[in-house]
Design a protein around this motif. Sequence first.
Motif, PDB file in Angstrom:
ATOM      1  N   SER A   1       0.878  -1.328   0.135  1.00 45.91           N
ATOM      2  CA  SER A   1      -0.044   0.094   0.039  1.00 45.91           C
ATOM      3  C   SER A   1       0.774   1.288   0.199  1.00 45.91           C
ATOM      4  CB  SER A   1      -1.037  -0.072   1.239  1.00 45.91           C
ATOM      5  OG  SER A   1      -1.962  -1.189   1.231  1.00 45.91           O
ATOM      6  N   THR A   2       0.467   2.211  -0.791  1.00 40.56           N
ATOM      7  CA  THR A   2       1.265   3.394  -0.780  1.00 40.56           C
ATOM      8  C   THR A   2       0.188   4.468  -1.055  1.00 40.56           C
ATOM      9  OG1 THR A   2       3.061   4.397  -1.645  1.00 40.56           O
ATOM     10  CG2 THR A   2       1.775   3.436  -3.248  1.00 40.56           C
ATOM     11  N   SER A   3       0.810   5.931  -1.343  1.00 44.16           N
ATOM     12  CA  SER A   3      -0.168   6.872  -1.828  1.00 44.16           C
ATOM     13  C   SER A   3       0.479   7.706  -3.047  1.00 44.16           C
ATOM     14  CB  SER A   3      -0.231   7.844  -0.751  1.00 44.16           C
ATOM     15  OG  SER A   3       0.927   8.447  -0.519  1.00 44.16           O
ATOM     16  N   TYR A   4      -0.011   8.053  -3.836  1.00 42.47           N
ATOM     17  CA  TYR A   4       0.246   8.959  -5.169  1.00 42.47           C
ATOM     18  C   TYR A   4      -0.357  10.200  -5.392  1.00 42.47           C
ATOM     19  CZ  TYR A   4       2.526   9.676  -9.647  1.00 42.47           C
ATOM     20  OH  TYR A   4       3.095  10.232 -10.522  1.00 42.47           O
ATOM     21  N   LYS A   5       0.544  11.229  -5.026  1.00 47.38           N
ATOM     22  CA  LYS A   5      -0.044  12.499  -5.246  1.00 47.38           C
ATOM     23  C   LYS A   5      -1.582  12.859  -4.557  1.00 47.38           C
ATOM     24  CE  LYS A   5       3.453  13.226  -8.029  1.00 47.38           C
ATOM     25  NZ  LYS A   5       4.616  14.080  -7.666  1.00 47.38           N
ATOM     26  N   GLY A   6      -2.006  12.233  -3.345  1.00 45.14           N
ATOM     27  CA  GLY A   6      -3.067  12.432  -2.642  1.00 45.14           C
ATOM     28  C   GLY A   6      -3.909  11.228  -2.988  1.00 45.14           C
ATOM     29  N   TRP A   7      -3.719  10.263  -3.540  1.00 50.61           N
ATOM     30  CA  TRP A   7      -4.623   9.050  -4.121  1.00 50.61           C
ATOM     31  C   TRP A   7      -4.043   7.949  -3.081  1.00 50.61           C
ATOM     32  CZ3 TRP A   7      -3.673  10.045  -9.567  1.00 50.61           C
ATOM     33  CH2 TRP A   7      -4.704  10.799 -10.362  1.00 50.61           C
ATOM     34  N   ASN A   8      -5.003   7.155  -2.739  1.00 55.18           N
ATOM     35  CA  ASN A   8      -4.492   5.735  -2.225  1.00 55.18           C
ATOM     36  C   ASN A   8      -4.430   4.908  -3.326  1.00 55.18           C
ATOM     37  OD1 ASN A   8      -5.394   6.349   0.625  1.00 55.18           O
ATOM     38  ND2 ASN A   8      -7.525   6.279  -0.308  1.00 55.18           N
ATOM     39  N   ALA A   9      -3.164   4.042  -3.089  1.00 58.48           N
ATOM     40  CA  ALA A   9      -2.687   3.301  -4.265  1.00 58.48           C
ATOM     41  C   ALA A   9      -1.776   2.102  -3.878  1.00 58.48           C
ATOM     42  CB  ALA A   9      -1.501   4.443  -4.995  1.00 58.48           C
ATOM     43  N   LEU A  10      -1.616   1.256  -4.730  1.00 64.17           N
ATOM     44  CA  LEU A  10      -0.901   0.013  -4.653  1.00 64.17           C
ATOM     45  C   LEU A  10       0.235   0.231  -5.475  1.00 64.17           C
ATOM     46  CD1 LEU A  10      -3.606  -2.725  -4.647  1.00 64.17           C
ATOM     47  CD2 LEU A  10      -2.333  -1.946  -2.448  1.00 64.17           C
ATOM     48  N   ALA A  11       1.426  -0.324  -5.087  1.00 67.80           N
ATOM     49  CA  ALA A  11       2.791  -0.318  -5.748  1.00 67.80           C
ATOM     50  C   ALA A  11       3.070  -1.902  -5.939  1.00 67.80           C
ATOM     51  CB  ALA A  11       3.761   0.309  -4.922  1.00 67.80           C
ATOM     52  N   LEU A  12       3.290  -2.297  -7.171  1.00 69.70           N
ATOM     53  CA  LEU A  12       3.785  -3.553  -7.739  1.00 69.70           C
ATOM     54  C   LEU A  12       5.317  -3.387  -8.071  1.00 69.70           C
ATOM     55  CD1 LEU A  12       3.125  -6.467  -8.490  1.00 69.70           C
ATOM     56  CD2 LEU A  12       2.704  -5.788 -10.864  1.00 69.70           C
ATOM     57  N   VAL A  13       5.988  -3.992  -7.172  1.00 61.65           N
ATOM     58  CA  VAL A  13       7.353  -3.689  -7.068  1.00 61.65           C
ATOM     59  C   VAL A  13       8.343  -5.032  -7.306  1.00 61.65           C
ATOM     60  CG1 VAL A  13       9.380  -2.699  -5.914  1.00 61.65           C
ATOM     61  CG2 VAL A  13       6.920  -1.958  -5.365  1.00 61.65           C
ATOM     62  N   THR A  14       9.212  -4.943  -8.173  1.00 64.05           N
ATOM     63  CA  THR A  14      10.261  -5.998  -8.489  1.00 64.05           C
ATOM     64  C   THR A  14      11.465  -5.408  -7.879  1.00 64.05           C
ATOM     65  OG1 THR A  14      10.838  -5.264 -10.712  1.00 64.05           O
ATOM     66  CG2 THR A  14       8.907  -6.721 -10.476  1.00 64.05           C
ATOM     67  N   ASP A  15      12.619  -6.128  -8.184  1.00 61.91           N
ATOM     68  CA  ASP A  15      13.836  -5.445  -7.817  1.00 61.91           C
ATOM     69  C   ASP A  15      14.630  -4.371  -8.635  1.00 61.91           C
ATOM     70  OD1 ASP A  15      14.223  -7.399  -5.851  1.00 61.91           O
ATOM     71  OD2 ASP A  15      15.217  -8.836  -7.086  1.00 61.91           O
ATOM     72  N   ARG A  16      13.680  -4.350  -9.734  1.00 58.75           N
ATOM     73  CA  ARG A  16      14.001  -3.048 -10.882  1.00 58.75           C
ATOM     74  C   ARG A  16      12.906  -2.352 -11.098  1.00 58.75           C
ATOM     75  NH1 ARG A  16      17.589  -4.461 -15.672  1.00 58.75           N
ATOM     76  NH2 ARG A  16      17.936  -2.256 -15.540  1.00 58.75           N
TER      77      ARG A  16
ATOM     78  N   GLU B   1      -4.601  17.120 -12.401  1.00 63.29           N
ATOM     79  CA  GLU B   1      -5.636  16.262 -12.520  1.00 63.29           C
ATOM     80  C   GLU B   1      -5.131  15.226 -11.394  1.00 63.29           C
ATOM     81  OE1 GLU B   1      -6.964  17.229 -17.203  1.00 63.29           O
ATOM     82  OE2 GLU B   1      -6.263  15.103 -16.463  1.00 63.29           O
ATOM     83  N   LEU B   2      -3.973  15.127 -10.960  1.00 64.23           N
ATOM     84  CA  LEU B   2      -3.588  14.082  -9.963  1.00 64.23           C
ATOM     85  C   LEU B   2      -4.226  14.370  -8.752  1.00 64.23           C
ATOM     86  CD1 LEU B   2      -0.010  13.837 -10.986  1.00 64.23           C
ATOM     87  CD2 LEU B   2      -1.785  12.551 -12.042  1.00 64.23           C
TER      88      LEU B   2
ATOM     89  N   ILE C   1      -0.551   4.586 -13.390  1.00 64.89           N
ATOM     90  CA  ILE C   1      -0.185   5.997 -13.210  1.00 64.89           C
ATOM     91  C   ILE C   1       1.279   6.201 -13.248  1.00 64.89           C
ATOM     92  CG2 ILE C   1      -0.042   6.364 -10.814  1.00 64.89           C
ATOM     93  CD1 ILE C   1      -1.795   8.555 -13.637  1.00 64.89           C
ATOM     94  N   SER C   2       2.061   5.382 -12.690  1.00 62.23           N
ATOM     95  CA  SER C   2       3.619   5.546 -12.616  1.00 62.23           C
ATOM     96  C   SER C   2       4.174   4.029 -13.244  1.00 62.23           C
ATOM     97  CB  SER C   2       3.897   6.050 -11.501  1.00 62.23           C
ATOM     98  OG  SER C   2       5.239   6.315 -11.374  1.00 62.23           O
ATOM     99  N   CYS C   3       5.472   4.426 -13.739  1.00 64.15           N
ATOM    100  CA  CYS C   3       6.354   3.315 -14.163  1.00 64.15           C
ATOM    101  C   CYS C   3       7.557   3.791 -14.138  1.00 64.15           C
ATOM    102  CB  CYS C   3       5.977   2.867 -15.685  1.00 64.15           C
ATOM    103  SG  CYS C   3       7.062   1.508 -16.283  1.00 64.15           S
ATOM    104  N   SER C   4       8.539   3.399 -13.256  1.00 66.86           N
ATOM    105  CA  SER C   4       9.973   3.683 -13.218  1.00 66.86           C
ATOM    106  C   SER C   4      10.714   2.394 -12.988  1.00 66.86           C
ATOM    107  CB  SER C   4       9.953   4.504 -11.935  1.00 66.86           C
ATOM    108  OG  SER C   4       9.672   3.856 -10.661  1.00 66.86           O
TER     109      SER C   4
END
Length: 321
Positions: free
Chosen positions: A6-21, A52-53, A35-38
Motif C-alpha cells: 500500500s502507498t499513496s500517489y499525489k493524494g490518491w490511495n494506491a498500490l505499488a507492484l514492485v520488483t527488484d528493478r 488532475e492528480l 499511473i507511474s512506471c519507473s
Amino acid sequence: MPTIRSTSYKGWNALALVTDRVELIVPLDIGPRVISCSLDGGPNLFATVGTELGKTGEKDWKIRGGHRLWHAPEVPPRNYQPDNVSIAATKLPGGKGLRLEQAVEEKTGIRKQFTIEALSDTDFKVTHTLKNENMWAVELSPWALTVMARDSYTAIPFNPKVPHGQTLVPDYAMVPWTYTDFTDPVWDFHRDYIGIHVAKGTQPQKLGLTNFPGWAANWQKGGTFVKYWAVNKGANYPDFGCSIETYVCDFMNELESLGPLEKLEPGATATLVEYWGLFSDMPKPDKDSVFAGKFRPVIDAWLHKLTAENTRAKTAARSAK
C-alpha cells in the motif's frame, strides 16, 4: 517474486507492484490505470497531468496520464466516460500481480478490467478485458493507451522489406487523421521505422498502421519502455484497419494498441494482451545505424524470449490436462 504494498500517489490511495528493478503504481481512487512506471529508481516514464492528480469525483473524463483501457472506435460519449471513482483491486494467485476492475460504465454498459502480472524483474503481462453488461450486442475493439513522457523518442517498426518482384501487393497502410501534418518536426521517417521526436510536439498529431511487427518502443534517459501485442493480419480492425495508433501533442505521446473489432453478445468479453519490457542503457534510436545495429536486436531478443516462454507455458498447460 514481486511485492505488493500500500502507498499513496499525489493524494490518491494506491498500490505499488514492485520488483527488484521496476515499480508500477496503481491508484485505487480512480481508474483502472497504471499511473507511474519507473526503472531502477528513476523518474516516471509515463506522462501525467499535474493539475488532475490526486482528485476524484469529477463529472467529466480526465486524461490524467499513465496507462488506461478504452474501447474503439473513438465516438463520444463511448470513450470519454469518467473513471473518477474507486476501483476494485485484488492480488493474483501467488502474489504475482494485480487485477483491477471498474464498475459498469453507465452510458455504455461496458465493464473494464485488466490484470498486471510480473513475469520477471523487468517484464510484465497486461491482460485487458471488456465485458458487455448490456442486454444487446455491442461491437467494439479493446484499446490500450500508454501515455509516455514528453522528453522522449518513440520508434515504431515497419514490416521487413521485400524486394520488388518477389511480391506485387502491399503489406500495410499508413492512416493519417484529418489534422496530421507530416511536415511537423515530430515525425522522423526512416527506412525501417517511424521515429517520433516527442519533445518537438506543439500541436496534435496522429497516425495509425494497419499491419506491423506488433511492438512499439519509447526511449528516455530514465529507461526504454517497449510493449508488444499480437497482430492478426486477417482480422477487422477499427479506423481503416489500424492495429496500432500513436498520438502526439505538446506534453506527451500515446502508444495505442488495438484488438480486432468484435460483436460482443450480452455477457461476452473481448481481450487484448500486452507484454511490457523495460530496458536500461539503451541508445536513442534516432539514426538508422543505431536502430538496426544496437536497438532493434535487443528488442528482437526480448520478443524471442517471450515467444519461447509462451510456448513452454502452453505445452505445460496441455500436459497438465
